[in-house]
Structure formats: structure tokens, C-alpha cells
Design an enzyme around this catalytic site. Structure first.
Site, PDB file in Angstrom:
ATOM      1  N   SER A 119      12.665 -22.163  43.369  1.00 42.43           N
ATOM      2  CA  SER A 119      12.070 -22.049  44.704  1.00 42.43           C
ATOM      3  C   SER A 119      13.073 -21.563  45.724  1.00 42.43           C
ATOM      4  O   SER A 119      12.688 -21.156  46.814  1.00 42.43           O
ATOM      5  CB  SER A 119      11.635 -23.422  45.203  1.00 42.43           C
ATOM      6  OG  SER A 119      10.821 -24.066  44.310  1.00 42.43           O
ATOM      7  N   HIS A 141       8.712 -16.263  41.106  1.00 39.88           N
ATOM      8  CA  HIS A 141       8.405 -17.523  41.791  1.00 39.88           C
ATOM      9  C   HIS A 141       6.892 -17.684  41.965  1.00 39.88           C
ATOM     10  O   HIS A 141       6.276 -17.064  42.833  1.00 39.88           O
ATOM     11  CB  HIS A 141       9.132 -17.527  43.146  1.00 39.88           C
ATOM     12  CG  HIS A 141       8.968 -18.777  43.921  1.00 39.88           C
ATOM     13  ND1 HIS A 141       9.115 -18.849  45.286  1.00 39.88           N
ATOM     14  CD2 HIS A 141       8.673 -20.049  43.526  1.00 39.88           C
ATOM     15  CE1 HIS A 141       8.908 -20.082  45.693  1.00 39.88           C
ATOM     16  NE2 HIS A 141       8.646 -20.825  44.650  1.00 39.88           N
ATOM     17  N   GLU A 153       6.333 -14.437  44.062  1.00 35.73           N
ATOM     18  CA  GLU A 153       7.424 -13.853  44.846  1.00 35.73           C
ATOM     19  C   GLU A 153       8.437 -13.304  43.825  1.00 35.73           C
ATOM     20  O   GLU A 153       8.862 -14.039  42.928  1.00 35.73           O
ATOM     21  CB  GLU A 153       8.055 -14.978  45.685  1.00 35.73           C
ATOM     22  CG  GLU A 153       8.615 -14.579  47.016  1.00 35.73           C
ATOM     23  CD  GLU A 153       9.112 -15.791  47.824  1.00 35.73           C
ATOM     24  OE1 GLU A 153       9.251 -16.909  47.288  1.00 35.73           O
ATOM     25  OE2 GLU A 153       9.389 -15.593  49.016  1.00 35.73           O
ATOM     26  N   ASN A 191       9.789 -20.547  51.020  1.00 35.86           N
ATOM     27  CA  ASN A 191      10.345 -21.861  51.357  1.00 35.86           C
ATOM     28  C   ASN A 191      11.231 -21.843  52.593  1.00 35.86           C
ATOM     29  O   ASN A 191      11.402 -22.874  53.238  1.00 35.86           O
ATOM     30  CB  ASN A 191      11.068 -22.451  50.153  1.00 35.86           C
ATOM     31  CG  ASN A 191      10.044 -22.981  49.169  1.00 35.86           C
ATOM     32  OD1 ASN A 191       9.154 -23.738  49.541  1.00 35.86           O
ATOM     33  ND2 ASN A 191      10.115 -22.551  47.921  1.00 35.86           N
TER      34      ASN A 191
HETATM   35  P1  NAI Z   1       9.063 -31.114  37.659  1.00 43.06           P
HETATM   36  O1  NAI Z   1      10.018 -32.184  38.033  1.00 43.06           O
HETATM   37  O2  NAI Z   1       7.600 -31.395  37.685  1.00 43.06           O
HETATM   38  O3  NAI Z   1       9.415 -30.526  36.200  1.00 43.06           O
HETATM   39  C1  NAI Z   1      10.707 -30.181  35.808  1.00 43.06           C
HETATM   40  C2  NAI Z   1      10.744 -30.283  34.295  1.00 43.06           C
HETATM   41  O4  NAI Z   1      11.979 -29.730  33.813  1.00 43.06           O
HETATM   42  C3  NAI Z   1      10.661 -31.720  33.764  1.00 43.06           C
HETATM   43  O5  NAI Z   1       9.565 -31.817  32.880  1.00 43.06           O
HETATM   44  C4  NAI Z   1      11.996 -31.913  33.050  1.00 43.06           C
HETATM   45  O6  NAI Z   1      11.894 -32.760  31.913  1.00 43.06           O
HETATM   46  C5  NAI Z   1      12.321 -30.477  32.661  1.00 43.06           C
HETATM   47  N1  NAI Z   1      13.722 -30.233  32.319  1.00 43.06           N
HETATM   48  C6  NAI Z   1      14.843 -30.660  32.952  1.00 43.06           C
HETATM   49  N2  NAI Z   1      15.939 -30.212  32.300  1.00 43.06           N
HETATM   50  C7  NAI Z   1      15.493 -29.465  31.250  1.00 43.06           C
HETATM   51  C8  NAI Z   1      16.128 -28.730  30.214  1.00 43.06           C
HETATM   52  N3  NAI Z   1      17.454 -28.701  30.111  1.00 43.06           N
HETATM   53  N4  NAI Z   1      15.366 -28.088  29.309  1.00 43.06           N
HETATM   54  C9  NAI Z   1      14.012 -28.138  29.375  1.00 43.06           C
HETATM   55  N5  NAI Z   1      13.352 -28.824  30.341  1.00 43.06           N
HETATM   56  C10 NAI Z   1      14.082 -29.466  31.269  1.00 43.06           C
HETATM   57  O7  NAI Z   1       9.426 -29.886  38.619  1.00 43.06           O
HETATM   58  P2  NAI Z   1       8.488 -28.683  39.094  1.00 43.06           P
HETATM   59  O8  NAI Z   1       7.831 -29.060  40.365  1.00 43.06           O
HETATM   60  O9  NAI Z   1       7.677 -28.200  37.960  1.00 43.06           O
HETATM   61  O10 NAI Z   1       9.597 -27.590  39.475  1.00 43.06           O
HETATM   62  C11 NAI Z   1      10.204 -26.796  38.479  1.00 43.06           C
HETATM   63  C12 NAI Z   1      10.815 -25.578  39.148  1.00 43.06           C
HETATM   64  O11 NAI Z   1       9.793 -24.856  39.834  1.00 43.06           O
HETATM   65  C13 NAI Z   1      11.899 -25.910  40.182  1.00 43.06           C
HETATM   66  O12 NAI Z   1      12.869 -24.912  40.147  1.00 43.06           O
HETATM   67  C14 NAI Z   1      11.115 -25.866  41.488  1.00 43.06           C
HETATM   68  O13 NAI Z   1      11.921 -25.593  42.591  1.00 43.06           O
HETATM   69  C15 NAI Z   1      10.140 -24.716  41.201  1.00 43.06           C
HETATM   70  N6  NAI Z   1       8.923 -24.693  41.983  1.00 43.06           N
HETATM   71  C16 NAI Z   1       8.249 -25.855  42.269  1.00 43.06           C
HETATM   72  C17 NAI Z   1       7.059 -25.794  43.008  1.00 43.06           C
HETATM   73  C18 NAI Z   1       6.263 -27.030  43.306  1.00 43.06           C
HETATM   74  O14 NAI Z   1       5.315 -26.960  44.102  1.00 43.06           O
HETATM   75  N7  NAI Z   1       6.570 -28.184  42.684  1.00 43.06           N
HETATM   76  C19 NAI Z   1       6.530 -24.519  43.494  1.00 43.06           C
HETATM   77  C20 NAI Z   1       7.270 -23.350  43.052  1.00 43.06           C
HETATM   78  C21 NAI Z   1       8.439 -23.460  42.360  1.00 43.06           C
END
Ligand code: NAI
Length: 288
Positions: A119, A141, A153, A191
């Protein structure tokens, strides 16, 4: 050339949405997560979402079955090594992501694009983890919920090649999305604009200007937002909001306007992450 199989690294809120969107557009998707619990949640989410689409007649039962049949769930990157596209959607932390990128570089064939759903983290910084393949690293993104939100994005790093960029635009379109470019600056466009507003809503709350319900109602009714900023923060994940603010603080000359609000940080430290933990600014039912 259309993409046949993608690996999505990180199966949380975003990764599970990206994988589902790929599958419903006929692209095989393998979800990779270190947490078995998250893999099970992703699988459940996929089943529920396609069942819902069938019940609302947005999809036939055959289409739903076909989508589920091309989704798979693994706990190691090696098991996804035959994918011809990789998109990382793991925790918003540069060290975590750099480690994953090194592993992605070692795992996938040398033509595979190594995209990130970050993000806010600089694509150039991230690609410095794998200088040999920095031309294949790009920001892709997506927005939450991925199956619904149209935007992707697209962020080029300093070394990203035209070939990588064009292929990323093509895949976004193959997934039914609209790609829009932004430059590689902390928070990009979405963001950079959204998060300070969410943070300011926390300040309004903690300064006693209004309670969360009133803040959200005012922004919905007065600014035509579909969701108030505090409700949206819970939906995004309070940990994700805090992490993005910190990336912007670090990346934009430590300008204090990007420091996360104290209450936001306290909620995260207490494990109140929003919808995904059942409690954030608001309380939700289990598995909301
Ligand atoms: P989340 O916390 O729901 O999921 C992250 C996942 O990554 C978890 O399931 C975790 O177990 C996994 N993980 C951590 N280390 C790992 C590794 N070494 N190998 C494989 N899996 C691993 O987070 P979310 O919200 O899905 O965010 C993920 C990415 O997307 C971040 O970079 C965030 O900034 C971005 N993002 C989030 C948005 C949102 O609305 N939540 C919107 C757009 C982008």
C-alpha cells in the site's frame, strides 16, 4: 499473452481477494501463506463468496465450481514454483517483504513478474533486495474488497522495465480491473490522500470533537462517503493503517503529520485490529 497461473504470497484480506478475482477470471491461483489458519480462512472465504455469487445469480453453479477447482493453498513458496506470475500480498513491513522477494527471486522462472500489493512501501527500495531482477519488480496495488473494487494502482520502480509494466497492465485488465499509474512515493496516491484523512478522524475522536458513530455519519451524509473513515479503518485493518502511516512518516522526511494517532496505535497493540479480529473502533460478531 494471457497469464495462466499466478502465485499470491500472503493469504490474508488482500491475498485471498486477489486469488479469488484471478480464479473467477479463469486464471489458476495458488495462495501461499506461512499460517495454516490463514490458508483455511482463505479457502472458507472463497467458498462463501462463490456460494453468495451463485445465490445472487451473478454466477452459475458451474462457474463457481470451475473457479474453486483452480484455487489451491500451500504453505511453502516451493510448492508454487510453476506459476508464471507472482504477486506478494504479505504483511506491510519492508523487512518481511524483502525476505519474501529474495525467496521469490530464487523460486520462480526468470521471466516471471514479481509484483507487490504494498500500500505504501517504495517499489525501488523493495527491489533493492534483488538487484539482479529489479526490472521485474512492480507495484500492483489492488483495493479492498478486491473482487468488487475496479482500481489497480500501477507503480514502477526506478528499474522496472516497460515489458514488466505492459504485462502488469495486461494482467490487471485480464482480471477485469482498471489500471492507473502512480509514481513511486510513499503511500502512492491512494494512501497519501486516504490515510491522513482516516488518521484525522481518529484525532477528531480522541480530541472529543465527536464520537465514532457521529464522525462516520457526518462523513457519510455530508461528503457522500459510502463508509465513514473510522468504519473504513476497521475494514482495512487498524494494523495496516498504522503500518502505512509509519511508512509515510519514514518515507516523507519524518513529517509529524504522518505519525499515527495514539488511540490507533493503542488499539493495534491491544490486538483490536478491526473486522478481522472482531473488534476495532467498533465491535463485530465473530468472523464478521
Ligand atoms: P493481512 O494481515 O490480512 O494478511 C497478511 C498475510 O501475510 C497473513 O495471512 C500472514 O500470515 C501472511 N504472511 C506474513 N509473512 C508471510 C510470509 N513470509 N510468507 C507468506 N505469507 C506471509 O494483511 P492484508 O490486509 O491482506 O495486507 C496485505 C498487503 O496488502 C499489505 O502490504 C497491505 O499494505 C496491502 N493492502 C492492504 C489493503 C487493505 O485494505 N487491507 C488494501 C490494499 C493493499
Amino acid at each position: 499473452m494471457s497469464v495462466k497461473k499466478i502465485a499470491v504470497i500472503g493469504g490474508g484480506t488482500m491475498g485471498s481477494g486477489i486469488a479469488l478475482t484471478a480464479a473467477t477470471n479463469g486464471i489458476e491461483a495458488v495462495v501461499v501463506d506461512i499460517s495454516e489458519e490463514q490458508l483455511s480462512r482463505a479457502k472458507e472465504y472463497h467458498k462463501k463468496q462463490v456460494a453468495r455469487a451463485v445465490s445472487k445469480e451473478r454466477m452459475t453453479q458451474e462457474e463457481a465450481d470451475a473457479s474453486l477447482a483452480i484455487l489451491s493453498y500451500v504453505n511453502s513458496l516451493d510448492e508454487a514454483s510453476d506459476a508464471c506470475w507472482a504477486v506478494e500480498a504479505a504483511t506491510e513491513n519492508i523487512d518481511v517483504k524483502k525476505t519474501i522477494f529474495k525467496h521469490m527471486f530464487e523460486t520462480f522462472a526468470e521471466h516471471v513478474v514479481l509484483a507487490t500489493n504494498t500500500s505504501s512501501i517504495s517499489i525501488t527500495d523493495l527491489s533493492s533486495a534483488i538487484p539482479e531482477a529489479a526490472n521485474r519488480v512492480i507495484g500492483m496495488h489492488f483495493f479492498n474488497p478486491v473482487p468488487v473494487m475496479k482500481l489497480v494502482e500501477i507503480i514502477k520502480g526506478k528499474e522496472t522495465s516497460e515489458e514488466t509494466t505492459n504485462a502488469t497492465i495486461a494482467l490487471s485488465e485480464q482480471m477485469g480491473k482498471i489500471p492507473v499509474p502512480a509514481n513511486d512515493s510513499a503511500g502512492f496516491v491512494s494512501n497519501r490522500v486516504l490515510m491522513p484523512m482516516i488518521n484525522e478522524a481518529f484525532h477528531a475522536w480522541t480530541d472529543g470533537v465527536a464520537d465514532p458513530e457521529a464522525i462516520d455519519s457526518i462523513m457519510k451524509l455530508g461528503c457522500a462517503f459510502p463508509m465513514g473513515p473510522l468504519r473504513l479503518a476497521d475494514y482495512i485493518g487498524l494494523d495496516v493503517c498504522r503500518d502505512i502511516m509509519m511508512v509515510m512518516y519514514d518515507g516523507l522526511e519524518e513529517n509529524p503529520k504522518y505519525l499515527p494517532n495514539k488511540k490507533l496505535v493503542e488499539l493495534v497493540e491491544a490486538g483490536h485490529l478491526g473486522d478481522k479480529s472482531g473488534q476495532g473502533v467498533y465491535e463485530y460478531g465473530k468472523n464478521n
